[in-house]
Design an enzyme around this catalytic site. Sequence first.
Site, PDB file in Angstrom:
ATOM      1  N   CYS A   1      -3.830  11.317   1.096  1.00 20.49           N
ATOM      2  CA  CYS A   1      -2.959   9.371   1.439  1.00 20.49           C
ATOM      3  C   CYS A   1      -1.683   9.728   0.447  1.00 20.49           C
ATOM      4  O   CYS A   1      -1.133   9.615   1.116  1.00 20.49           O
ATOM      5  CB  CYS A   1      -4.060   8.649  -0.249  1.00 20.49           C
ATOM      6  SG  CYS A   1      -5.732   8.917   0.708  1.00 20.49           S
TER       7      CYS A   1
ATOM      8  N   LYS B   1       0.989  -1.774   0.025  1.00 23.27           N
ATOM      9  CA  LYS B   1      -0.059  -0.291  -0.179  1.00 23.27           C
ATOM     10  C   LYS B   1       1.171   0.868  -0.438  1.00 23.27           C
ATOM     11  O   LYS B   1       0.862   2.285  -0.679  1.00 23.27           O
ATOM     12  CB  LYS B   1      -0.636   0.005   2.004  1.00 23.27           C
ATOM     13  CG  LYS B   1      -1.205   1.311   1.395  1.00 23.27           C
ATOM     14  CD  LYS B   1      -2.795   1.303   0.101  1.00 23.27           C
ATOM     15  CE  LYS B   1      -3.372   2.849   0.882  1.00 23.27           C
ATOM     16  NZ  LYS B   1      -4.329   3.063  -0.545  1.00 23.27           N
TER      17      LYS B   1
HETATM   18  N1  SAJ Z   1      -0.923  14.767  -9.468  1.00 21.73           N
HETATM   19  C1  SAJ Z   1      -0.304  15.280 -10.018  1.00 21.73           C
HETATM   20  N2  SAJ Z   1       0.620  15.097 -11.661  1.00 21.73           N
HETATM   21  C2  SAJ Z   1      -0.785  13.713 -11.881  1.00 21.73           C
HETATM   22  C3  SAJ Z   1      -1.054  12.978 -11.022  1.00 21.73           C
HETATM   23  C4  SAJ Z   1      -1.999  13.713 -10.180  1.00 21.73           C
HETATM   24  O1  SAJ Z   1       0.102  16.667  -9.663  1.00 21.73           O
HETATM   25  O2  SAJ Z   1      -0.247  13.243 -13.064  1.00 21.73           O
HETATM   26  C5  SAJ Z   1      -2.047  15.570  -7.757  1.00 21.73           C
HETATM   27  C6  SAJ Z   1      -2.621  16.138  -7.960  1.00 21.73           C
HETATM   28  O3  SAJ Z   1      -3.958  16.687  -8.579  1.00 21.73           O
HETATM   29  C7  SAJ Z   1      -3.443  15.442  -7.136  1.00 21.73           C
HETATM   30  C8  SAJ Z   1      -2.519  14.481  -5.892  1.00 21.73           C
HETATM   31  O4  SAJ Z   1      -1.647  14.337  -6.867  1.00 21.73           O
HETATM   32  O5  SAJ Z   1      -2.785  16.971  -5.516  1.00 21.73           O
HETATM   33  C9  SAJ Z   1      -2.813  12.986  -5.164  1.00 21.73           C
HETATM   34  O6  SAJ Z   1      -4.207  12.505  -6.785  1.00 21.73           O
HETATM   35  P1  SAJ Z   1      -4.412  11.640  -7.247  1.00 21.73           P
HETATM   36  O7  SAJ Z   1      -5.487  11.241  -8.232  1.00 21.73           O
HETATM   37  O8  SAJ Z   1      -2.516  10.393  -8.226  1.00 21.73           O
HETATM   38  O9  SAJ Z   1      -4.421  10.274  -6.114  1.00 21.73           O
HETATM   39  P2  SAJ Z   1      -6.348  10.145  -5.018  1.00 21.73           P
HETATM   40  O10 SAJ Z   1      -5.084  10.627  -3.166  1.00 21.73           O
HETATM   41  O11 SAJ Z   1      -6.760  10.568  -5.660  1.00 21.73           O
HETATM   42  O12 SAJ Z   1      -5.481   9.195  -4.213  1.00 21.73           O
HETATM   43  C10 SAJ Z   1      -4.569   7.731  -4.689  1.00 21.73           C
HETATM   44  C11 SAJ Z   1      -5.360   6.895  -5.165  1.00 21.73           C
HETATM   45  N3  SAJ Z   1      -3.922   6.114  -5.199  1.00 21.73           N
HETATM   46  C12 SAJ Z   1      -2.461   6.115  -6.426  1.00 21.73           C
HETATM   47  O13 SAJ Z   1      -3.928   6.344  -7.700  1.00 21.73           O
HETATM   48  C13 SAJ Z   1      -1.593   4.876  -6.598  1.00 21.73           C
HETATM   49  C14 SAJ Z   1      -6.079   5.846  -5.153  1.00 21.73           C
HETATM   50  O14 SAJ Z   1      -5.191   4.424  -5.782  1.00 21.73           O
HETATM   51  C15 SAJ Z   1      -6.015   5.584  -3.412  1.00 21.73           C
HETATM   52  O15 SAJ Z   1      -6.999   4.425  -3.138  1.00 21.73           O
HETATM   53  C16 SAJ Z   1      -5.828   6.245  -2.508  1.00 21.73           C
HETATM   54  O16 SAJ Z   1      -4.710   7.777  -3.315  1.00 21.73           O
HETATM   55  C17 SAJ Z   1      -5.199   5.829  -1.277  1.00 21.73           C
HETATM   56  O17 SAJ Z   1      -6.591   6.107  -1.006  1.00 21.73           O
HETATM   57  O18 SAJ Z   1      -4.545   5.632  -0.558  1.00 21.73           O
END
Ligand code: SAJ
Length: 401
Positions: free
Chosen positions: A255, A201
Amino acid sequence: MKACFMGLGYIGLPTAIIAARSGVDIVGVDVNPKVVEMTNKGKLHIIEPGMEELLQEMVATGKLKASTKPEVADAYFIVVPTPFKGNHKPDISYVEAATKAVVPFLKDGDLFVIESTSPVGTTEHIAKQIFAARPELEGHIYIAYCPERVLPGNVIYELVHNDRVIGGMTPEASDKAVEFYSQFVTGQLHKTNARTAEMCKLTENSSRDAQIAFANELSFICDKAGINVWELINLANKHPRVNILQPGCGVGGHCIAVDPYFITAEFPEEAKIIAQARETNNFKAQWCAEKVKSTMLQFELDRGRKPQVAMMGLAFKPNIDDLRESPAKRITAEVMQSFNNADIMVVEPNITEHKVFKLTHFEKAYEEADIVVFLTAHNEFKTLEWRDDKVILDFCGIFKK
Ligand code: SAJ
């Protein structure tokens, strides 16, 4: 079969609802009486598309009820928050407290699962806590660690379809947990041990953090080198084995910006890239705030008057209304404070009001501002057209210019 879910938050409640839908009798436990009351009335206290209808159905059919106290069941799930303390050390006190609450109810043959994101070794530590209180249960209950990996906003689908990692303290515990999850998960259930599942995780979210940090680092380099970072990444990704993520104004949410610290706190000597990724992504928000401030000062020098500024987006990622741990919100607050709360327009199309910021409609803000700062790539902003008469700071790739 009856299951007791300890924690009715963003993961516990949806999982309890989906398990109830597949026929499991559920008692959902939360320390917050308001959450319990709302849940029993079929009202969802979190935001998740489609989930309230399902909750209402499960409450109406009597498959799910909420309570502030656990009850005798066949399986127990610990789904409570694991925040970090001031020094980035994980705080597992909620997991310990939830375990303490169910210990008196455990009996031979029960399944006990931790879902909360936890540092490596937590499941072993909790097993010791259980057996210290109830030594007669040793060898007679099944303990496992089974993390969730659902994406907020798409939880109903992902809870069912995502593969899961099931880490039993023993192979029998893994089998027992697989038996439970297979009632509602159609994705594959991969068996391993508890330590590997805990680390898995943390690895998933640290991997995403590190990949975003790589994109953000490129954005610093390209800014200095006079290269369009969006075009660069798009071109590099044409390589069959390159897949760079997108830069933004930082990493937010509960997360990805948190979980890597569970690794760095325990393995500071080894986790160098993971620690640096956190630093880089935190620094990106600061860098964006500094850019906005210097652009405002330059505008005033050039034009002899203060600029009108629009800060576009407060949510931590596109097309959601979740502002938790949002770098966009932090940048907006920082800029406003630096200019003594100057009259800056703040835009967030996914919420109607905010207790700190006065909100402006996105089209009005875009029309009136001299400097437009794009912080979150909401779909609404993508309907706007590029304007040469404005200074545009596009931190999240709305125009990719
Ligand atoms: N972000 C970027 N660039 C990108 C992708 C995301 O700057 O290319 C930023 C987003 O704007 C945001 C942050 O990253 O601020 C996180 O967003 P996210 O969509 O990557 O993830 P979360 O936090 O909504 O959900 C994550 C997911 N984990 C992964 O993709 C590895 C989800 O599957 C998990 O279940 C969740 O964390 C969790 O609960 O741990």
